[in-house]
Motif scaffolding. Sequence first.
Motif, mmCIF file in Angstrom:
data_model
loop_
_atom_site.group_PDB
_atom_site.id
_atom_site.type_symbol
_atom_site.label_atom_id
_atom_site.label_comp_id
_atom_site.label_asym_id
_atom_site.label_seq_id
_atom_site.Cartn_x
_atom_site.Cartn_y
_atom_site.Cartn_z
ATOM 1 N N ALA A 158 0.866 -1.182 0.000
ATOM 2 C CA ALA A 158 0.000 0.000 0.000
ATOM 3 C C ALA A 158 0.893 1.219 0.000
ATOM 4 C CB ALA A 158 -0.886 0.011 1.238
ATOM 5 N N GLY A 159 0.444 2.264 -0.600
ATOM 6 C CA GLY A 159 1.258 3.474 -0.608
ATOM 7 C C GLY A 159 1.194 4.137 -1.952
ATOM 8 N N PRO A 160 1.944 5.212 -2.103
ATOM 9 C CA PRO A 160 1.904 5.947 -3.360
ATOM 10 C C PRO A 160 2.410 5.096 -4.520
ATOM 11 C CG PRO A 160 3.647 6.792 -1.936
ATOM 12 C CD PRO A 160 2.886 5.762 -1.152
ATOM 13 N N ARG A 161 1.492 4.744 -5.390
ATOM 14 C CA ARG A 161 1.805 3.974 -6.600
ATOM 15 C C ARG A 161 2.557 2.678 -6.319
ATOM 16 N NH1 ARG A 161 2.033 8.425 -11.166
ATOM 17 N NH2 ARG A 161 1.444 10.152 -9.880
ATOM 18 N N GLY A 162 2.464 2.181 -5.099
ATOM 19 C CA GLY A 162 3.072 0.898 -4.783
ATOM 20 C C GLY A 162 4.559 0.929 -4.531
ATOM 21 N N ILE A 163 5.195 2.088 -4.490
ATOM 22 C CA ILE A 163 6.622 2.186 -4.215
ATOM 23 C C ILE A 163 6.782 2.766 -2.810
ATOM 24 C CG2 ILE A 163 8.825 3.258 -4.865
ATOM 25 C CD1 ILE A 163 7.815 1.198 -6.913
ATOM 26 N N GLY A 164 7.499 2.049 -1.956
ATOM 27 C CA GLY A 164 7.698 2.505 -0.587
ATOM 28 C C GLY A 164 9.085 3.024 -0.304
ATOM 29 N N GLY A 165 10.050 2.676 -1.158
ATOM 30 C CA GLY A 165 11.423 3.116 -0.918
ATOM 31 C C GLY A 165 12.256 2.996 -2.167
ATOM 32 N N ALA A 166 13.415 3.636 -2.122
ATOM 33 C CA ALA A 166 14.327 3.616 -3.268
ATOM 34 C C ALA A 166 15.747 3.849 -2.799
ATOM 35 C CB ALA A 166 13.929 4.687 -4.281
ATOM 36 N N VAL A 167 16.691 3.362 -3.564
ATOM 37 C CA VAL A 167 18.107 3.622 -3.316
ATOM 38 C C VAL A 167 18.831 3.660 -4.655
ATOM 39 C CG1 VAL A 167 18.794 1.182 -3.015
ATOM 40 C CG2 VAL A 167 20.131 2.997 -1.924
ATOM 41 N N MET A 168 19.760 4.585 -4.767
ATOM 42 C CA MET A 168 20.603 4.666 -5.964
ATOM 43 C C MET A 168 22.013 4.282 -5.578
ATOM 44 S SD MET A 168 19.800 7.878 -8.433
ATOM 45 C CE MET A 168 19.898 9.154 -7.213
ATOM 46 N N GLY A 169 22.594 3.460 -6.400
ATOM 47 C CA GLY A 169 24.000 3.119 -6.235
ATOM 48 C C GLY A 169 24.727 3.376 -7.531
ATOM 49 N N THR A 170 26.037 3.421 -7.439
ATOM 50 C CA THR A 170 26.865 3.550 -8.633
ATOM 51 C C THR A 170 28.181 2.839 -8.386
ATOM 52 O OG1 THR A 170 27.645 5.100 -10.310
ATOM 53 C CG2 THR A 170 27.923 5.767 -8.011
ATOM 54 N N PHE A 171 28.836 2.441 -9.465
ATOM 55 C CA PHE A 171 30.125 1.751 -9.371
ATOM 56 C C PHE A 171 31.010 2.295 -10.470
ATOM 57 C CE2 PHE A 171 32.652 -2.263 -10.304
ATOM 58 C CZ PHE A 171 33.524 -2.085 -9.242
ATOM 59 N N ASP A 172 32.168 2.822 -10.083
ATOM 60 C CA ASP A 172 33.084 3.410 -11.056
ATOM 61 C C ASP A 172 34.187 2.448 -11.482
ATOM 62 O OD1 ASP A 172 34.887 3.346 -8.935
ATOM 63 O OD2 ASP A 172 34.940 5.520 -8.660
ATOM 64 N N GLY A 173 34.081 1.186 -11.082
ATOM 65 C CA GLY A 173 35.099 0.207 -11.406
ATOM 66 C C GLY A 173 36.090 0.013 -10.267
ATOM 67 N N ARG A 174 36.060 0.924 -9.308
ATOM 68 C CA ARG A 174 36.959 0.848 -8.159
ATOM 69 C C ARG A 174 36.188 0.861 -6.841
ATOM 70 N NH1 ARG A 174 39.799 4.633 -5.004
ATOM 71 N NH2 ARG A 174 41.701 3.749 -4.149
ATOM 72 N N ARG A 175 35.217 1.759 -6.725
ATOM 73 C CA ARG A 175 34.429 1.886 -5.509
ATOM 74 C C ARG A 175 32.950 1.981 -5.849
ATOM 75 N NH1 ARG A 175 38.345 0.291 -3.267
ATOM 76 N NH2 ARG A 175 39.701 1.471 -1.897
ATOM 77 N N GLY A 176 32.151 1.429 -4.966
ATOM 78 C CA GLY A 176 30.716 1.605 -5.068
ATOM 79 C C GLY A 176 30.295 2.751 -4.175
ATOM 80 N N TRP A 177 29.221 3.391 -4.545
ATOM 81 C CA TRP A 177 28.657 4.475 -3.753
ATOM 82 C C TRP A 177 27.173 4.239 -3.584
ATOM 83 C CZ3 TRP A 177 30.846 8.599 -1.276
ATOM 84 C CH2 TRP A 177 32.214 8.808 -1.507
ATOM 85 N N ILE A 178 26.665 4.596 -2.413
ATOM 86 C CA ILE A 178 25.237 4.547 -2.149
ATOM 87 C C ILE A 178 24.753 5.978 -2.006
ATOM 88 C CG2 ILE A 178 23.421 3.855 -0.542
ATOM 89 C CD1 ILE A 178 25.119 1.431 0.189
#
Length: 142
Positions: free
Chosen positions: A50-70
């Motif tokens: 239940a909630g807005p359009r069925g999405i309750g949370g989100a997270v973006m990550g990225t990886f530059d080939g050496r380190r990941g970021w959140i």
Amino acid sequence: MSRIRQFRWSDYEAVAEVWRAAGTDVVGRAELEAKLTRDPELFLVAEAPAGPRGIGGAVMGTFDGRRGWIFRLAVHPAHRRGGMATGLVAELEQRLTNLGCPRINLLVLPDNEAGLRFWQRLGYLPCPDVLFTKPLATSPSS
């Protein structure tokens, strides 16, 4: 438990609502489009029953080939304290591990006590590094 999956453009308005409800700036479509050309599999959403359009949370990550970021972990206030944030982070960590990522970094503002406790509970360690940042001029179309 919420189903966690990769972001789709049809989720954008629901994710923007999660960001607004969580008190976070909304990432614009142009900026998000640029991010998604690099590693779309690292932008995750948690579906909520239940909630807005069925999405309750989100997270973006990225990886530059050496380190990941959140970046941008956010859960709608109506869905907090149910494990959604932990599930999003666990899935993102697994995807980064599958890419060969040896270390993940993230930023938490020092006055965000709940955030600091959350990340430390998940095994993230504070670093005494000094953060530098420099805004760059963007084109008028951004």
